[in-house]
Design a protein around this motif. Structure first.
Motif, PDB file in Angstrom:
ATOM      1  N   PHE A  99       0.821  -1.203   0.000  1.00 21.08           N
ATOM      2  CA  PHE A  99       0.000   0.000   0.000  1.00 21.08           C
ATOM      3  C   PHE A  99       0.859   1.258   0.000  1.00 21.08           C
ATOM      4  O   PHE A  99       0.660   2.165  -0.808  1.00 21.08           O
ATOM      5  N   LEU A 100       1.848   1.315   0.904  1.00 18.76           N
ATOM      6  CA  LEU A 100       2.645   2.528   1.048  1.00 18.76           C
ATOM      7  C   LEU A 100       3.533   2.776  -0.167  1.00 18.76           C
ATOM      8  O   LEU A 100       3.739   3.929  -0.572  1.00 18.76           O
ATOM      9  N   THR A 101       4.060   1.712  -0.776  1.00 21.49           N
ATOM     10  CA  THR A 101       4.832   1.884  -2.005  1.00 21.49           C
ATOM     11  C   THR A 101       3.964   2.500  -3.099  1.00 21.49           C
ATOM     12  O   THR A 101       4.410   3.340  -3.879  1.00 21.49           O
ATOM     13  N   GLY A 102       2.694   2.101  -3.130  1.00 19.82           N
ATOM     14  CA  GLY A 102       1.778   2.604  -4.140  1.00 19.82           C
ATOM     15  C   GLY A 102       1.456   4.074  -4.023  1.00 19.82           C
ATOM     16  O   GLY A 102       0.811   4.639  -4.920  1.00 19.82           O
ATOM     17  N   LEU A 103       1.920   4.722  -2.950  1.00 20.11           N
ATOM     18  CA  LEU A 103       1.675   6.152  -2.807  1.00 20.11           C
ATOM     19  C   LEU A 103       2.386   6.981  -3.876  1.00 20.11           C
ATOM     20  O   LEU A 103       2.089   8.168  -4.045  1.00 20.11           O
ATOM     21  N   TYR A 104       3.324   6.348  -4.624  1.00 20.37           N
ATOM     22  CA  TYR A 104       3.961   7.108  -5.704  1.00 20.37           C
ATOM     23  C   TYR A 104       2.934   7.577  -6.729  1.00 20.37           C
ATOM     24  O   TYR A 104       3.177   8.539  -7.459  1.00 20.37           O
ATOM     25  N   VAL A 105       1.784   6.917  -6.782  1.00 22.94           N
ATOM     26  CA  VAL A 105       0.762   7.318  -7.731  1.00 22.94           C
ATOM     27  C   VAL A 105       0.243   8.727  -7.427  1.00 22.94           C
ATOM     28  O   VAL A 105      -0.244   9.424  -8.318  1.00 22.94           O
ATOM     29  N   VAL A 106       0.364   9.150  -6.176  1.00 25.54           N
ATOM     30  CA  VAL A 106      -0.005  10.509  -5.783  1.00 25.54           C
ATOM     31  C   VAL A 106       1.188  11.452  -5.907  1.00 25.54           C
ATOM     32  O   VAL A 106       1.061  12.594  -6.345  1.00 25.54           O
ATOM     33  N   PHE A 107       2.380  10.963  -5.534  1.00 24.02           N
ATOM     34  CA  PHE A 107       3.571  11.810  -5.540  1.00 24.02           C
ATOM     35  C   PHE A 107       3.982  12.237  -6.950  1.00 24.02           C
ATOM     36  O   PHE A 107       4.495  13.340  -7.142  1.00 24.02           O
ATOM     37  N   VAL A 108       3.789  11.367  -7.958  1.00 25.14           N
ATOM     38  CA  VAL A 108       4.247  11.687  -9.314  1.00 25.14           C
ATOM     39  C   VAL A 108       3.568  12.938  -9.874  1.00 25.14           C
ATOM     40  O   VAL A 108       4.254  13.862 -10.340  1.00 25.14           O
ATOM     41  N   PRO A 109       2.223  13.033  -9.870  1.00 22.00           N
ATOM     42  CA  PRO A 109       1.624  14.278 -10.397  1.00 22.00           C
ATOM     43  C   PRO A 109       1.975  15.505  -9.574  1.00 22.00           C
ATOM     44  O   PRO A 109       2.101  16.609 -10.127  1.00 22.00           O
TER      45      PRO A 109
END
Length: 299
Positions: A99-109
Motif C-alpha cells: 500500500f505505502l509503495t503505491g503512494l507514488y501514484v499521488v507523488f508523481v503528479p
C-alpha cells in the motif's frame, strides 16, 4: 508505439513487480537486503547489456553529451527506492509495504507540477486518488500502527516517484531506453554490493538459499519489468504511467493468494475494482476528449 500499447507495457511491469513482492519478502529469510539488491541488479545489468549494445549499433543519432550522468542520477533514485523498500520489509508487513509503495501514484503528479511546471490532464488527479483508495482497500481497509519500516516505505514511494519522473524526461529525449536501463541497473548493483560488503555477511550457502528469488528479481522484476517501464514511458506521461504501474499492489495481492495462501478480504476485491476503474479512466478519458476535439475541428 501507441499510448494504449505503452500502457499495456506498464501494466505488464506492474504484474511482474506484484509477483516480485513475494520474492522480496521470502528472500530475506536467507540473505541481507543490500546483498539481495546488489545481486539482483547485477543480474539485471547482464540482461540489459546485449539489448543496449544492439540499440547502440542501430542508433541513427549520437548520444547527447549529458545522457550518461542523467542516467546515473536515475540509477541513484532507483537505488534509494530499492533500499528503503527492501529494508522496510524487515519491519513492516507485505500488505503495508504494498500500500505505502503505491503512494507514488499521488507523488508523481505532485512532483510534475512542482518541478516541471506541467499541468497533468485533469483526470490524473481523481485517477491517482482512486488508485490510492483502491490500494488502501486492497490492504484490508486498515493499516497497523506505523513502524520504522512503514516510514522507510513512504520514503521509498518518493524515490519511485522521482525515478518515474526522470525516466519520463530522459527516456524520450535520448532514444536509448536500453542504455538507460543498463546504466541505472549498474548503479544499483555497484552501490548495493559496495554497501553490503561492509555491513552484511555473505557465503555460497546464503546465495544458494536465496538464488530462486535473486534470479526472479534480477531477470524479471529488475531486468524485464524496468525495461518495459522505460520503453512504455517514452509514449505516455509520468502521471499516467504511475496509475498503471500502481497495479503492482493488485497483482501482489493476487500472487500472495496463489503462492503464499494469503486471503483477500471482500473489501480487497472492491479495491481491485477501484484500481481497475482508475486505470480505465486515465486511458479512456483523454482519448475520448482527443477524439471529440478532432471531430469538432473537422466539423
Amino acid at each position: 508505439m501507441t499510448r494504449l500499447q505503452a500502457n499495456l507495457f506498464l501494466l505488464f511491469s506492474g504484474a511482474i513487480w506484484g509477483a516480485g513482492f513475494v520474492a522480496q519478502s521470502t528472500a530475506m529469510e536467507a540473505i541481507g537486503p543490500l546483498w539481495f539488491i546488489g545481486l539482483r541488479f547485477a543480474i539485471a545489468t547482464i540482461v540489459a547489456l546485449p539489448l543496449a549494445l544492439v540499440e547502440t549499433r542501430l542508433a541513427t543519432a549520437p548520444l547527447p553529451r549529458k545522457s550518461i550522468p542523467n542516467f546515473v542520477f536515475i540509477g541513484l533514485a532507483l537505488f534509494g527506492g530499492a533500499v528503503t523498500q527492501q529494508v522496510g520489509l524487515l519491519t513492516t508487513s507485505v500488505t503495508n509495504s504494498g500500500f505505502l509503495t503505491g503512494l507514488y501514484v499521488v507523488f508523481v503528479p505532485i512532483l510534475t507540477v512542482v518541478f516541471l511546471r506541467r499541468k497533468p490532464h485533469w483526470v490524473i488527479w481523481p485517477g491517482a486518488l482512486l488508485a490510492s483508495f483502491g490500494i488502501f482497500l486492497l490492504s484490508g481497509g486498515a493499516l497497523s500502527s506505523l513502524t520504522g519500516g512503514d516510514l522507510l516505505t513512504i520514503v521509498c514511494a518518493v524515490f519511485w516517484a522521482i525515478q518515474m519522473l526522470l525516466v519520463g524526461i530522459f527516456a524520450s529525449h535520448t532514444g536509448r531506453p536500453m542504455l538507460l536501463s543498463m546504466v541505472q541497473f549498474a548503479v544499483c548493483a555497484v552501490l548495493g554490493c559496495l554497501f553490503a560488503a561492509f555491513s552484511e555477511p555473505l557465503s555460497l550457502d546464503v546465495i544458494r538459499n536465496a538464488l530462486p528469488q535473486i534470479l526472479y528479481a534480477g531477470v524479471f522484476s529488475s531486468g524485464v519489468a524496468f525495461i518495459c517501464q522505460v520503453v512504455g514511458q517514452r509514449y505516455t506521461t509520468a502521471p499516467q504511467a504511475a496509475i498503471f504501474l500502481s497495479s503492482e499492489a493488485l497483482f501482489a495481492a493476487l500472487f500472495g493468494v496463489l503462492l503464499l495462501d494469503e486471503v483477500i478480504m471482500p473489501i480487497g476485491y472492491v479495491g481491485c475494482a477501484v484500481i481497475f476503474v482508475a486505470m480505465l479512466a486515465v486511458e479512456l478519458v483523454p482519448e475520448l476528449a482527443r477524439r471529440r476535439e478532432e471531430a469538432e475541428a473537422a466539423a
